[in-house]
Write an enzyme that holds these catalytic residues in place. Structure first.
Site, PDB file in Angstrom:
ATOM      1  N   HIS A 133       0.728  -1.152   0.079  1.00 43.32           N
ATOM      2  CA  HIS A 133      -0.003  -0.109   0.007  1.00 43.32           C
ATOM      3  C   HIS A 133       0.756   1.337  -0.097  1.00 43.32           C
ATOM      4  CE1 HIS A 133       0.346   1.146   4.421  1.00 43.32           C
ATOM      5  NE2 HIS A 133       0.551  -0.247   4.576  1.00 43.32           N
TER       6      HIS A 133
ATOM      7  N   ASP B  52      -0.430   4.189   0.632  1.00 45.51           N
ATOM      8  CA  ASP B  52      -0.881   5.320   1.652  1.00 45.51           C
ATOM      9  C   ASP B  52      -0.109   5.186   2.897  1.00 45.51           C
ATOM     10  OD1 ASP B  52      -2.190   2.939   2.110  1.00 45.51           O
ATOM     11  OD2 ASP B  52      -3.796   3.953   3.177  1.00 45.51           O
TER      12      ASP B  52
ATOM     13  N   GLU C 237      -5.047   1.333   2.801  1.00 41.69           N
ATOM     14  CA  GLU C 237      -4.811   0.313   3.974  1.00 41.69           C
ATOM     15  C   GLU C 237      -5.006   0.970   4.916  1.00 41.69           C
ATOM     16  OE1 GLU C 237      -3.241  -2.400   6.623  1.00 41.69           O
ATOM     17  OE2 GLU C 237      -2.478  -0.191   6.268  1.00 41.69           O
TER      18      GLU C 237
ATOM     19  N   ASP D 249       4.266  -6.333   5.034  1.00 45.48           N
ATOM     20  CA  ASP D 249       3.849  -5.344   5.648  1.00 45.48           C
ATOM     21  C   ASP D 249       3.715  -5.252   7.208  1.00 45.48           C
ATOM     22  OD1 ASP D 249       2.519  -2.609   5.984  1.00 45.48           O
ATOM     23  OD2 ASP D 249       0.528  -3.395   5.562  1.00 45.48           O
TER      24      ASP D 249
ATOM     25  N   HIS E 177       3.342   4.000  12.490  1.00 43.48           N
ATOM     26  CA  HIS E 177       1.887   4.749  13.132  1.00 43.48           C
ATOM     27  C   HIS E 177       2.533   5.438  14.102  1.00 43.48           C
ATOM     28  CE1 HIS E 177      -1.194   1.723  11.798  1.00 43.48           C
ATOM     29  NE2 HIS E 177      -0.318   1.645  10.949  1.00 43.48           N
TER      30      HIS E 177
END
Lengths: 459, 459
Positions: free
Chosen positions: B87, B89, B154, B181, B429
């Site tokens: 992904h 994004d 995602e 991922d 994150h």
């Protein structure tokens, strides 16, 4: 001049009394809104002026918040003194849309005056002033000594009343205090409230992992604070809805058989009650009637709980923290501090490993039981019989009344006369609050009779 | 041309690869912020152009949200096809203050590139494109067929991926899917994730009295919704931290002794883990190790709870409503729907009288277990050995990966290769997200090796 003559005078003055009540109710004395500070002050001044017009010495005492009205008329050093308590502040009127007529434009219909504060408490405390007025007019003086204390902060928790009482202990010395800020047991069933439950209120804070965790990555590995909290909360009750904190019931003074019988004779409509509450079944402690459960038995309630994700949808989190508010309603002779100790010991014991528990004692109130053998209580009962034409029932209330605890603790007053002239459905704190003009009239009559009864000059 | 030659070419191209990664990382493709919609589109176009430069057919497929990149190079009708997922994004960069260097100004220091999306997932999926590039450059074609699917949603839950898969089932046909991922088990401990837990997520809503009640007036008379909820929540676990929903463990496939042994040989540092979690003791199901508890055993967690008063101080209320979010992590062969039935039956049974209980099933995910006997899995293990110079460990993850369920359900894919090139402490994150340039290099090597292993041309 007999009581009958005075009662006739009350009837002939009734219209004016209602006009005066309407005038007071027109002042939006909402104590919680600072924008109404001037209105609150104005209502206090209205009460001071009213007391002066009756011939009492009266003044407005400033406090750190809204002022206290104090007035007295004490012509008889050798006779008993009655302290009369009331409050001239009112609840906010919101939601205003739900009022049929504006909350501060008092309107009379079907025998009721509708306005914010009608029953709570302007209409009720005014009965005493009108009683004093009519007795003074007829007799030149009241047959006992009277002291009037009307505060402006009851609806915000009376934050400065305790301080005022402490500073003015001597001024406020009395043999009994009359408080009419509640209601009859039911319409046309006047009541004397002789019992109040006490309170011990706690906050529980449970802390687990240092931050919120992903329940996928760590579920199964750490004690979830909400799970720990639930275990603690569950442990507080046992079968038959008994409080399971060891020692909790040790000091409970059971009611005498006659008192239980009397309580059961009260006209409690269970079907109505269930409909009002919106529940299909009533619950509570086994072996006790609904009336006992809600007034004379101690209880425990969880007042709030929080932790983790409460939004829409799903979030897979193990929260770092969870908490709850837990309070116990206490009855004579339970002591809030002793109960606090038992509660702390119990929750510490049942708290599962893997989390930290913090217990904060937020609030306490002693349970109250006024002896019905007190001559002042018997005088009040006779006065109500005279004013209402029927004997009052004696009831206990399930809640606490903080000012009652203050009067007990600060002034050492035992003879607390809780005489509600209003009705349970007057809508105190709700839209379309009202006060029955007939209750207003009977309240004034009863207040007059109380002055005479306390003087030993009863009907 | 041997793998060794290709690996040398990777090394000599390394600087350019990093420059390209830096270019992609400079695009702030934050999918959740509508103000970054253009940036997200630009990142998708960047990937399409990169695929075209390698000689793949590539296009950007619009969706109702951000577009999907699809590219393919399928020169061998008789050879296996590898689908590669990634992904483009990224998560929002907030809190931006905590970044040492700006999140979208990629900075190399101490062997890491620091930027939002470095490890999650731009750096990781780019390894496959660079692997295809270098193999194409050396050999003119890849030894198998490759399809590349890189989505732009995602980080917001892939809301349109399922629809895309359903519409393009034939296009996406493959013998295996590679997803990088996630992360190695620990730095320098490369891993293949062969198990994921499933999920069954519920909301409980308990309703008692029709409105909030005064706990003084009614405490002892009605079932408190929070008390009822606590009783339900308590009933969900029993001694030894076992889930107490009857039948919950019936379908659990126990691990074989060799699998438990293997799991115990993983280098899990419990002291470190406790410090990270900020707990003094680890909890969990008796009879199982921490590693099993968090990955291979089903669990139940209360993810949220609410009801009544949660503000400052004391409010004596019996709330009308209380609620909770409860989820269970499931393992093979538990079925979320069957578990939902068991859960509903259990909570209905234990809910005390006097309240209404509503159960809402919010979310489900099937547990995943990829057979390690699959030749594609064995090929991936050998590829990692070639790329990292050591055998991967086989691990289970405690969470679910929704896209994995989508690939299983929509495409019927069994050979799901979860190959994390990153590190657990890459800070996906979090502020200062990074990706090791050495992992980038080893990822490209492993991806190259995977193409050869799947072709039966392994080292």
């Amino acid at each position: 001049m007999t009581l009958t003559d005075i009662f006739e005078k009350i009837d002939s003055n009734h219209k004016r009394y209602v006009q005066e009540l309407v005038e007071l109710l027109s002042i939006p004395s909402v104590s919680t809104y600072s924008r109404h500070k001037g209105d609150v002050q104005r209502a206090g001044e209205w009460v001071v002026n009213m007391c002066r017009r009756l011939g009492m010495e009266a003044r407005l005492y400033p406090t750190a918040g809204h002022p206290v009205v104090y007035a007295s008329h004490c012509p008889h050093p050798d006779r008993p003194t009655l302290l009369i308590y009331g409050h001239y502040d009112v609840q906010p009127p919101e939601p205003v849309d739900e009022w049929l007529t504006p909350p501060f434009q008092p309107t009379v219909r079907d025998g009721f005056v509708y306005a914010r504060g009608a029953s709570d408490d302007k209409g009720q405390f005014l009965t005493y002033l009108k009683a004093i007025e009519v007795v003074m007019a007829v007799r030149g003086e009241v047959p006992i000594n009277v002291k009037v204390l009307v505060e402006g902060e009851e609806e915000i928790g009376s934050p400065h009343l305790g301080d005022f009482l402490r500073r003015h202990k001597d001024l406020l010395k009395a043999d009994a205090i009359a408080i009419s800020d509640g209601s009859q047991f039911a319409p046309d069933v006047p009541a004397i409230t002789y019992g109040l439950r006490g309170l011990a209120y706690f906050q529980l804070d449970v802390t687990g992992p240092r931050v919120d965790l992903h329940s996928g990555s760590f579920g199964g590995l750490v004690m979830n604070p909400i799970q720990a909290l639930s275990a603690i909360l569950c442990s507080l009750k046992e079968g038959g809805d008994r409080v399971a904190v060891p020692g909790f019931y040790d000091d409970v003074a059971d009611m005498a058989p006659w008192e239980r019988e009397e309580m059961e004779s009260l006209p409690l409509d269970l079907a109505n009650l269930k409909e009002y509450l919106g529940v299909e079944v009533l619950c509570g402690e086994e072996g006790y009637s609904p009336m006992e459960r809600k007034t004379a038995r101690p209880t425990l309630d969880i007042n709030g709980v929080w932790g983790g994700f409460a939004g829409e949808g799903a979030k897979t989190v193990i929260p770092s923290k969870a908490g709850a508010k837990v309070s116990m309603r206490l009855v004579p002779n339970q002591d809030p501090d002793k109960i606090a100790g038992l509660f702390r010991a119990h929750v510490a014991k049942v708290c599962p490993p893997g989390v930290q528990l913090k217990v904060t004692h937020l609030h306490s109130a002693q349970p109250v039981l006024v002896s019905r053998d007190l001559p002042q209580v018997q005088a009040a009962a006779r006065a109500i019989h005279t004013g209402f034409g029927k004997d009052p029932v004696f009831i206990r209330e399930g809640g606490s009344i903080p000012i009652v605890n203050l009067f007990q603790e600060e002034l050492g007053l035992d003879a607390i006369l809780l005489l509600g002239w209003g009705r349970p459905d007057d809508g105190a704190h709700s839209p379309n609050e009202r006060f029955s003009l007939e209750d207003f009239r009977r309240g004034i009559r009863s207040a007059v009779a109380l002055l005479y009864e306390l003087a030993g000059e009863g009907a």
